[in-house]
Write a protein that holds these residues in place. Structure first.
Motif, PDB file in Angstrom:
ATOM      1  N   SER B 119      38.625  59.723  -4.283  1.00 54.16           N
ATOM      2  CA  SER B 119      37.628  59.205  -4.760  1.00 54.16           C
ATOM      3  C   SER B 119      36.945  60.064  -6.275  1.00 54.16           C
ATOM      4  O   SER B 119      38.273  61.289  -6.805  1.00 54.16           O
ATOM      5  N   LYS B 120      35.730  59.591  -6.778  1.00 49.80           N
ATOM      6  CA  LYS B 120      35.538  59.801  -8.255  1.00 49.80           C
ATOM      7  C   LYS B 120      34.461  60.414  -8.345  1.00 49.80           C
ATOM      8  O   LYS B 120      33.230  60.671  -7.665  1.00 49.80           O
ATOM      9  N   ILE B 121      33.604  62.261  -8.920  1.00 50.01           N
ATOM     10  CA  ILE B 121      32.718  62.523  -8.672  1.00 50.01           C
ATOM     11  C   ILE B 121      31.713  61.735  -9.566  1.00 50.01           C
ATOM     12  O   ILE B 121      32.084  61.936 -10.951  1.00 50.01           O
ATOM     13  N   VAL B 122      30.187  61.334  -9.539  1.00 49.42           N
ATOM     14  CA  VAL B 122      30.415  60.700 -11.045  1.00 49.42           C
ATOM     15  C   VAL B 122      28.742  61.054 -11.227  1.00 49.42           C
ATOM     16  O   VAL B 122      28.297  60.763 -12.625  1.00 49.42           O
ATOM     17  N   GLN B 123      28.708  62.289 -10.625  1.00 58.35           N
ATOM     18  CA  GLN B 123      27.228  63.179 -10.581  1.00 58.35           C
ATOM     19  C   GLN B 123      27.429  64.522  -9.967  1.00 58.35           C
ATOM     20  O   GLN B 123      27.193  64.121  -8.858  1.00 58.35           O
ATOM     21  N   ASN B 124      27.548  65.564 -10.495  1.00 56.49           N
ATOM     22  CA  ASN B 124      27.353  67.012 -10.343  1.00 56.49           C
ATOM     23  C   ASN B 124      26.219  68.111 -11.021  1.00 56.49           C
ATOM     24  O   ASN B 124      26.089  67.758 -11.699  1.00 56.49           O
ATOM     25  N   SER B 125      25.982  68.282  -9.714  1.00 56.80           N
ATOM     26  CA  SER B 125      25.168  70.062 -10.675  1.00 56.80           C
ATOM     27  C   SER B 125      25.370  71.291 -10.301  1.00 56.80           C
ATOM     28  O   SER B 125      26.205  71.020  -9.178  1.00 56.80           O
ATOM     29  N   ILE B 126      25.515  71.979 -10.385  1.00 54.02           N
ATOM     30  CA  ILE B 126      25.735  73.301 -10.883  1.00 54.02           C
ATOM     31  C   ILE B 126      24.992  74.646 -10.742  1.00 54.02           C
ATOM     32  O   ILE B 126      25.283  75.618 -10.329  1.00 54.02           O
ATOM     33  N   TYR B 127      24.225  74.364 -11.295  1.00 54.98           N
ATOM     34  CA  TYR B 127      23.395  75.312 -11.871  1.00 54.98           C
ATOM     35  C   TYR B 127      21.792  75.596 -10.555  1.00 54.98           C
ATOM     36  O   TYR B 127      21.243  76.474 -11.337  1.00 54.98           O
ATOM     37  N   ASP B 128      22.005  74.775  -9.886  1.00 57.81           N
ATOM     38  CA  ASP B 128      20.184  74.950  -9.027  1.00 57.81           C
ATOM     39  C   ASP B 128      20.424  75.894  -7.625  1.00 57.81           C
ATOM     40  O   ASP B 128      21.877  76.105  -7.231  1.00 57.81           O
ATOM     41  N   PRO B 129      19.899  76.619  -7.510  1.00 55.90           N
ATOM     42  CA  PRO B 129      19.936  76.914  -5.556  1.00 55.90           C
ATOM     43  C   PRO B 129      20.708  76.017  -4.613  1.00 55.90           C
ATOM     44  O   PRO B 129      21.810  76.557  -4.017  1.00 55.90           O
ATOM     45  N   TYR B 130      20.612  74.914  -4.509  1.00 56.98           N
ATOM     46  CA  TYR B 130      20.912  73.751  -3.562  1.00 56.98           C
ATOM     47  C   TYR B 130      21.771  72.801  -4.430  1.00 56.98           C
ATOM     48  O   TYR B 130      21.237  72.315  -4.822  1.00 56.98           O
TER      49      TYR B 130
END
Lengths: 167, 288
Positions: B119-130
């Motif tokens: 599969s492919k990641i289409v959206q990703n966050s890394i700067y939030d705590p969650y």
């Protein structure tokens, strides 16, 4: 162009084919005496005739050393360059006078300044085309051939051509 | 045509010069062995250069297909790796038996319970705590909740929500996420937990103080996890800090092997026995 000069140049060509080709020094310095013929060809000749004659002389020398095309290519280039070089070393002559200008009628010092750079350029073109790269060995061959040929050409010119033309 | 003719007439001397030079050079490269050889090799290198460029341009247009093939190939290799690891683990217990009877029992090669879906990641966050991510596969591709998500470098997270075409995953970089792990060299089990701040560093918790810890040791998934195959890489220990007051555990910093900054291709881990394990886990809760 006097008959004596023509005869002298033909003799030089024969000497080149049967004698000077054989007297190279250590396969480094070659005697390209026939370059003198190219440099003494009349300036009033049509350019196409001039380079055709230069090409034919070059091919003859090429056949004699079994390296077809190298002298022919260098000869065409040198007869083309000689006109520009005369303009540089003799700026006082105008284009109309240039057609009647006779290199062999000039002083020996002028002849030396005319022959020397062009013989070295000829040597450079020949060795570059022959080796297809420029190494230290190519440089030595270029320098030795330029020096050796210039020496022989000036010697032969002052001993035979210059005096025969005066007579 | 007339202008062309005029040009020919105007530059006839130059053209004649070029013509004679061409004849001379043709003779040079046609009748001298050395020149012929140099010319041949030069032409070959030019042809090679153009062929290589041509090939790279054509390859560029076939990249999508190639990528697809590589992903499938990766899945096959991953499955084989897990299968081999399981076979090796089984062999550790079976060797005395096989020596005794001079045979290798079939149970030495168990059928793998894990399979993978690319599969492919289409959206990703890394700067939030969650942190969460969205992938381009959903229920119609066989994705369901609590599937493990891994990249070719290491663990990424688990699926927490699915729709028909997309799914949401809880990232390893989520303060709620805890993963059962073990240290490779000592086989000591602990829990990996991200405490926020640095998206490259997680903490390995619940490792008692009497256990010696070596910086550089690998941390990997343990057999206690229902979501990931055992032995899947998580990261490397980079530092061991003094424990917090009153706590009997090491403060171990682990550098993640997954680079969450450039995460793109991932694999969903399918555990064939997951529902079975889940039911048993619920029973345990009832017993308590």
């Amino acid at each position: 162009m006097s008959l004596r000069l023509i005869t002298s140049l033909v003799v030089i060509l024969f000497l080149q084919l049967f004698f000077f080709n054989a007297i190279s020094l250590y396969d480094t310095a070659f005697a390209f005496v026939f370059v003198m013929i190219l440099l003494l060809l009349p300036l009033d000749w049509d350019y196409k005739v001039l380079i055709t004659v230069a090409f034919s002389i070059g091919i003859l020398v090429d056949i004699s050393i079994l390296k077809l095309g190298i002298h022919a290519s260098s000869s065409i280039l040198i007869v083309t360059l000689r006109g520009f070089w005369i303009d540089i070393i003799t700026p006082q002559i105008n284009p109309n006078e240039k057609l009647n200008f006779k290199p062999h009628a000039q002083s020996l010092s002028w002849i030396i300044s005319y022959f020397t750079p062009l013989i070295f350029v000829y040597s450079l073109i020949y060795h570059l085309l022959s080796d297809l790269h420029f190494t230290l060995n190519t440089f030595w061959k270029f320098f030795a051939t330029g020096f050796y040929s210039t020496l022989l050409i000036i010697l032969i010119y002052s001993l035979f051509i210059k005096t025969s033309d005066k007579r | 045509m007339e202008r062309l003719l005029e040009l020919f007439i105007k530059y006839n001397n130059f053209l004649f010069f070029i013509f004679l030079q061409w004849i001379s050079l043709f003779l040079v490269f046609r009748f001298n062995d050395f020149h012929k050889e140099v010319y041949g090799s030069y032409m070959l290198s030019i042809a090679g250069f153009f062929q290589e460029k041509n090939h790279s341009i054509r390859s560029y247009f076939l990249l999508a297909d190639e990528n697809e093939k590589l992903l499938n190939e990766n899945i096959k290799l991953k499955q084989e790796l897990i299968y081999t690891q399981q076979a090796l683990n089984a062999a550790r217990y079976r060797i005395p038996y096989s020596r005794k009877f001079n045979i290798l029992p079939d149970s030495l090669f168990p059928v793998s319970v894990y399979s993978f879906i690319p599969s492919k990641i289409v959206q990703n966050s890394i700067y939030d705590p969650y942190n969460y991510f969205i992938i381009n596969k959903g229920t119609k591709d066989g994705v369901y909740n609590e599937m493990g998500v891994v990249s070719s470098d290491g663990v990424v997270g688990i699926i927490v929500e699915t729709s028909e075409n997309y799914s949401v995953g809880m990232s390893l970089l989520n303060k709620h996420f805890r993963l059962s792990t073990k240290i490779k060299s000592t086989n000591i089990h602990g829990t990996v937990h991200w405490r926020g701040n640095n998206p490259k560093i997680v903490y390995l918790e619940y490792i008692p103080l009497h256990i010696p810890i070596q910086v550089g040791d690998s941390v990997m998934t343990s057999s206690y996890s229902n979501y990931f195959p055992e032995g899947y890489h998580i990261g490397k220990i980079i530092d061991v800090k003094d424990p917090k007051d009153g706590q009997g555990f090491h403060e171990i910093l682990v550098l993640l092997s997954t680079d969450f900054y450039k995460l793109e291709n991932i694999y969903l881990v399918k555990n064939k026995h997951q529902s079975e394990l889940k039911t048993l886990n619920q029973k345990i809760i009832q017993f308590k």
